[in-house]
Write a protein that holds these residues in place. Structure first.
Motif, PDB file in Angstrom:
ATOM      1  N   ILE A   1      10.098  -4.604  -0.704  1.00  0.00           N
ATOM      2  CA  ILE A   1      10.942  -4.065   0.372  1.00  0.00           C
ATOM      3  C   ILE A   1      10.212  -2.869   0.998  1.00  0.00           C
ATOM      4  CG2 ILE A   1      13.183  -3.106   0.982  1.00  0.00           C
ATOM      5  CD1 ILE A   1      14.319  -4.415  -1.552  1.00  0.00           C
ATOM      6  N   VAL A   2      10.141  -2.871   2.324  1.00  0.00           N
ATOM      7  CA  VAL A   2       9.427  -1.814   3.052  1.00  0.00           C
ATOM      8  C   VAL A   2      10.313  -1.256   4.152  1.00  0.00           C
ATOM      9  CG1 VAL A   2       7.435  -1.282   4.514  1.00  0.00           C
ATOM     10  CG2 VAL A   2       7.181  -2.868   2.592  1.00  0.00           C
ATOM     11  N   ASP A   3      10.487   0.069   4.166  1.00  0.00           N
ATOM     12  CA  ASP A   3      11.198   0.741   5.250  1.00  0.00           C
ATOM     13  C   ASP A   3      10.222   1.069   6.371  1.00  0.00           C
ATOM     14  OD1 ASP A   3      13.727   0.814   4.017  1.00  0.00           O
ATOM     15  OD2 ASP A   3      13.143   2.570   2.842  1.00  0.00           O
ATOM     16  N   ALA A   4      10.611   0.772   7.595  1.00  0.00           N
ATOM     17  CA  ALA A   4       9.780   1.129   8.745  1.00  0.00           C
ATOM     18  C   ALA A   4       9.691   2.649   8.839  1.00  0.00           C
ATOM     19  CB  ALA A   4      10.353   0.547  10.018  1.00  0.00           C
ATOM     20  N   PRO A   5       8.494   3.188   9.133  1.00  0.00           N
ATOM     21  CA  PRO A   5       8.356   4.647   9.201  1.00  0.00           C
ATOM     22  C   PRO A   5       9.093   5.234  10.378  1.00  0.00           C
ATOM     23  CG  PRO A   5       6.334   3.541   9.910  1.00  0.00           C
ATOM     24  CD  PRO A   5       7.250   2.475   9.371  1.00  0.00           C
TER      25      PRO A   5
ATOM     26  N   ALA B   1      -2.434   5.281  -6.796  1.00  0.00           N
ATOM     27  CA  ALA B   1      -1.722   6.216  -5.921  1.00  0.00           C
ATOM     28  C   ALA B   1      -2.480   6.512  -4.635  1.00  0.00           C
ATOM     29  CB  ALA B   1      -1.442   7.519  -6.671  1.00  0.00           C
ATOM     30  N   SER B   2      -3.804   6.389  -4.666  1.00  0.00           N
ATOM     31  CA  SER B   2      -4.611   6.668  -3.477  1.00  0.00           C
ATOM     32  C   SER B   2      -4.669   5.492  -2.514  1.00  0.00           C
ATOM     33  CB  SER B   2      -6.041   7.045  -3.888  1.00  0.00           C
ATOM     34  OG  SER B   2      -6.743   5.893  -4.344  1.00  0.00           O
ATOM     35  N   GLY B   3      -4.341   4.297  -3.008  1.00  0.00           N
ATOM     36  CA  GLY B   3      -4.447   3.093  -2.183  1.00  0.00           C
ATOM     37  C   GLY B   3      -5.864   2.574  -2.077  1.00  0.00           C
ATOM     38  N   LYS B   4      -6.797   3.170  -2.817  1.00  0.00           N
ATOM     39  CA  LYS B   4      -8.205   2.770  -2.731  1.00  0.00           C
ATOM     40  C   LYS B   4      -8.584   1.691  -3.739  1.00  0.00           C
ATOM     41  CE  LYS B   4      -9.774   7.332  -1.133  1.00  0.00           C
ATOM     42  NZ  LYS B   4     -10.613   8.519  -1.475  1.00  0.00           N
ATOM     43  N   TRP B   5      -7.688   1.452  -4.704  1.00  0.00           N
ATOM     44  CA  TRP B   5      -8.006   0.505  -5.773  1.00  0.00           C
ATOM     45  C   TRP B   5      -6.825  -0.420  -6.026  1.00  0.00           C
ATOM     46  CZ3 TRP B   5     -12.990   1.162  -6.399  1.00  0.00           C
ATOM     47  CH2 TRP B   5     -13.537   2.431  -6.235  1.00  0.00           C
ATOM     48  N   LEU B   6      -7.129  -1.689  -6.265  1.00  0.00           N
ATOM     49  CA  LEU B   6      -6.100  -2.677  -6.582  1.00  0.00           C
ATOM     50  C   LEU B   6      -6.292  -3.157  -8.014  1.00  0.00           C
ATOM     51  CD1 LEU B   6      -4.377  -5.312  -4.574  1.00  0.00           C
ATOM     52  CD2 LEU B   6      -5.741  -6.216  -6.463  1.00  0.00           C
TER      53      LEU B   6
ATOM     54  N   MET C   1      -2.544  -8.229   4.247  1.00  0.00           N
ATOM     55  CA  MET C   1      -1.836  -8.451   5.509  1.00  0.00           C
ATOM     56  C   MET C   1      -1.295  -7.142   6.049  1.00  0.00           C
ATOM     57  SD  MET C   1       0.179 -11.756   4.032  1.00  0.00           S
ATOM     58  CE  MET C   1       0.071 -10.991   2.399  1.00  0.00           C
ATOM     59  N   SER C   2      -1.543  -6.880   7.312  1.00  0.00           N
ATOM     60  CA  SER C   2      -0.984  -5.682   7.940  1.00  0.00           C
ATOM     61  C   SER C   2       0.490  -5.911   8.238  1.00  0.00           C
ATOM     62  CB  SER C   2      -1.740  -5.344   9.218  1.00  0.00           C
ATOM     63  OG  SER C   2      -1.592  -6.386  10.169  1.00  0.00           O
ATOM     64  N   ILE C   3       1.276  -4.841   8.128  1.00  0.00           N
ATOM     65  CA  ILE C   3       2.710  -4.883   8.406  1.00  0.00           C
ATOM     66  C   ILE C   3       2.974  -4.242   9.761  1.00  0.00           C
ATOM     67  CG2 ILE C   3       4.992  -4.089   7.676  1.00  0.00           C
ATOM     68  CD1 ILE C   3       3.889  -4.014   4.794  1.00  0.00           C
ATOM     69  N   ASP C   4       3.560  -4.984  10.685  1.00  0.00           N
ATOM     70  CA  ASP C   4       3.954  -4.429  11.973  1.00  0.00           C
ATOM     71  C   ASP C   4       5.261  -3.662  11.763  1.00  0.00           C
ATOM     72  OD1 ASP C   4       5.198  -4.088  14.570  1.00  0.00           O
ATOM     73  OD2 ASP C   4       3.803  -5.576  15.359  1.00  0.00           O
ATOM     74  N   ALA C   5       5.200  -2.342  11.874  1.00  0.00           N
ATOM     75  CA  ALA C   5       6.372  -1.511  11.587  1.00  0.00           C
ATOM     76  C   ALA C   5       7.535  -1.820  12.514  1.00  0.00           C
ATOM     77  CB  ALA C   5       6.006  -0.036  11.689  1.00  0.00           C
ATOM     78  N   ALA C   6       7.232  -2.233  13.755  1.00  0.00           N
ATOM     79  CA  ALA C   6       8.289  -2.485  14.738  1.00  0.00           C
ATOM     80  C   ALA C   6       9.003  -3.806  14.509  1.00  0.00           C
ATOM     81  CB  ALA C   6       7.702  -2.452  16.150  1.00  0.00           C
ATOM     82  N   THR C   7       8.278  -4.814  14.026  1.00  0.00           N
ATOM     83  CA  THR C   7       8.863  -6.154  13.893  1.00  0.00           C
ATOM     84  C   THR C   7       8.937  -6.644  12.449  1.00  0.00           C
ATOM     85  OG1 THR C   7       6.734  -7.301  14.095  1.00  0.00           O
ATOM     86  CG2 THR C   7       7.909  -6.758  16.145  1.00  0.00           C
TER      87      THR C   7
ATOM     88  N   SER D   1       0.841  -1.196   0.000  1.00  0.00           N
ATOM     89  CA  SER D   1       0.000   0.000   0.000  1.00  0.00           C
ATOM     90  C   SER D   1       0.877   1.248   0.000  1.00  0.00           C
ATOM     91  CB  SER D   1      -0.917   0.007   1.224  1.00  0.00           C
ATOM     92  OG  SER D   1      -0.149   0.053   2.421  1.00  0.00           O
ATOM     93  N   PRO D   2       0.373   2.371  -0.533  1.00  0.00           N
ATOM     94  CA  PRO D   2       1.173   3.605  -0.570  1.00  0.00           C
ATOM     95  C   PRO D   2       1.660   4.057   0.799  1.00  0.00           C
ATOM     96  CG  PRO D   2      -0.722   3.810  -2.022  1.00  0.00           C
ATOM     97  CD  PRO D   2      -0.902   2.539  -1.272  1.00  0.00           C
ATOM     98  N   ASP D   3       0.907   3.757   1.866  1.00  0.00           N
ATOM     99  CA  ASP D   3       1.334   4.165   3.207  1.00  0.00           C
ATOM    100  C   ASP D   3       2.235   3.126   3.883  1.00  0.00           C
ATOM    101  OD1 ASP D   3      -0.379   2.134   3.964  1.00  0.00           O
ATOM    102  OD2 ASP D   3      -1.878   3.453   4.875  1.00  0.00           O
ATOM    103  N   LYS D   4       2.559   2.059   3.150  1.00  0.00           N
ATOM    104  CA  LYS D   4       3.493   1.009   3.603  1.00  0.00           C
ATOM    105  C   LYS D   4       2.970   0.223   4.814  1.00  0.00           C
ATOM    106  CE  LYS D   4       6.314   2.694   0.541  1.00  0.00           C
ATOM    107  NZ  LYS D   4       6.413   2.040  -0.782  1.00  0.00           N
ATOM    108  N   ARG D   5       1.670   0.233   5.024  1.00  0.00           N
ATOM    109  CA  ARG D   5       1.113  -0.460   6.182  1.00  0.00           C
ATOM    110  C   ARG D   5       0.502  -1.821   5.856  1.00  0.00           C
ATOM    111  NH1 ARG D   5      -2.036   4.445   9.424  1.00  0.00           N
ATOM    112  NH2 ARG D   5      -0.158   5.675   9.906  1.00  0.00           N
ATOM    113  N   VAL D   6       0.264  -2.076   4.559  1.00  0.00           N
ATOM    114  CA  VAL D   6      -0.403  -3.317   4.166  1.00  0.00           C
ATOM    115  C   VAL D   6       0.330  -3.961   2.995  1.00  0.00           C
ATOM    116  CG1 VAL D   6      -2.582  -4.380   3.450  1.00  0.00           C
ATOM    117  CG2 VAL D   6      -2.618  -2.345   4.904  1.00  0.00           C
TER     118      VAL D   6
END
Length: 363
Positions: free
Chosen positions: A359-363, A120-125, A92-98, A72-77
């Motif tokens: 690849i996802v960087d933790a916020p 870009a909005s994350g509202k459509w796949l 799947m949700s991404i746990d930023a800490a782990t 997802s654009p916000d890197k949470r899913v």
């Protein structure tokens, strides 16, 4: 009274805060997700940039032939498409800490999908079906979980990739069997695609358009063709959503003898280098990108994992991670920023048939 003391202390305090911020950025965790089709699981690893290694974090069984993924654009899913019956996408949700994944839900997909991506909005796949020659749009809920199918559109045979441009106004999709790239106008409010004018850009006959990427400036599109391993550079008209061919080159190593089977391509975040994978030779080709023209200068090939269907480049542009479908392994390469050359890799074992990397960087 020393008037410099308060100023000095303020400067020292600001420097300390900047130092802490820099340390926080330097030590922010980076998570790597690898889909393993035949073992029906996603490997979660941590990219340790200091040591230049990948460290195992989690193995999550998803109960199906998992292949393409998207974030997802916000890197949470993280989203993963299952190409075994029933065809569906797992959110799947991404746990930023782990970095660990937790299943949010599943939703039907219209077919076995070779590629998925978010607008870009994350509202459509978006999803593209190789077997069905179609692309689709699914709604995404506020919780990040994918919902019902919004639209289903037939394309040329063997649709393989589908992505929206940075403006979110246009969507491109490849037809490997039709040797074309289709262009669509996208209504981001309604989640609907409509054929652009002109609707198609034809590629070379029997080239097999597969994966493509835009440059960051949205001036060029780079298209990798599977069947002849050619690489095309197109000028992108961001106002009209159209392509114009400017250069063609090859990803095959010198003296190649066999059936070409190109797979994936990615640009470094700074846009200076482009890499492409070819499965028959099990190589990664490197190209230097001309900043003014966007054209490519070949830099040679690097041997990699056997059957490199998918790879990814981290946000720092310092590392390339490649997965071998036939070697069941993952290699982490340092990238020389001065030359674009790939250094000696470190290697870890993955599940069976690793094929896609995010690849996802933790916020």
């Amino acid at each position: 009274m020393n008037h410099r003391t308060p100023i000095l202390r303020a400067l020292q305090g600001a420097a300390a805060l900047l130092s802490v911020a820099a340390m926080g950025q330097a030590w922010a965790a980076t998570w790597v997700y690898v889909s393993n089709a035949d073992s029906q699981e996603i490997s979660v690893l941590e990219l340790d940039r200091t040591e230049g290694v990948l460290k195992p974090v989690q193995t999550l069984n998803v109960g199906g032939t998992v292949m393409p993924m998207a974030v997802s654009p916000d890197k949470r899913v993280l989203y993963a498409a299952l190409r075994s019956q029933p065809f569906r996408v797992v959110s799947m949700s991404i746990d930023a800490a782990t970095g660990k994944l937790q299943k949010l839900g599943e939703a039907p997909l219209a077919d076995s999908m070779a590629n998925i991506d978010l607008d870009a909005s994350g509202k459509w796949l978006f999803a593209a079906s190789y077997q069905g020659g179609k692309i689709s749009v699914n709604a995404v809920g506020k919780d990040g979980a994918v919902g019902p199918i919004q639209q289903l559109v037939q394309t040329g045979p063997n649709a393989h990739a589908v992505h929206a441009d940075a403006s979110n106004r246009f969507v491109l999709a490849t037809s490997l069997g039709g040797d074309n790239v289709s262009s669509w106008r996208f209504d981001a409010d309604k989640g609907l695609l409509a054929a652009n004018d002109p609707p198609l850009t034809m590629s070379t006959a029997k080239s097999g358009p597969r994966h493509f990427v835009w440059d960051k400036a949205q001036r060029h599109v780079y298209l990798l063709n599977e069947l002849d391993a050619s690489l095309h550079v197109y000028a992108w008209d961001a106002a009209r959503g159209t392509l114009k061919l400017e250069q063609s080159t090859t990803t095959l190593p010198p003296g190649f003898a066999g059936k070409p089977w190109a797979a994936d391509l990615h640009l470094t975040p700074d846009g200076r280098y482009l890499y492409a994978s070819e499965r028959t030779s099990s190589t990664l080709s490197a190209f230097k990108v001309d900043a003014a023209s966007g054209q490519l200068q070949p830099l040679g090939q690097t041997p990699t994992e056997k059957g490199p269907r998918g790879f990814a480049i981290d946000s720092s542009g310092r590392y390339l991670i490649a997965a071998g479908q036939e070697s069941h392994g993952i290699s982490l390469y340092p990238i020389d920023p001065a030359t674009g050359a790939l250094g000696k890799p470190s290697r870890v074992t993955a599940g069976k048939n690793p094929n896609w990397i995010e690849i996802v960087d933790a916020p």
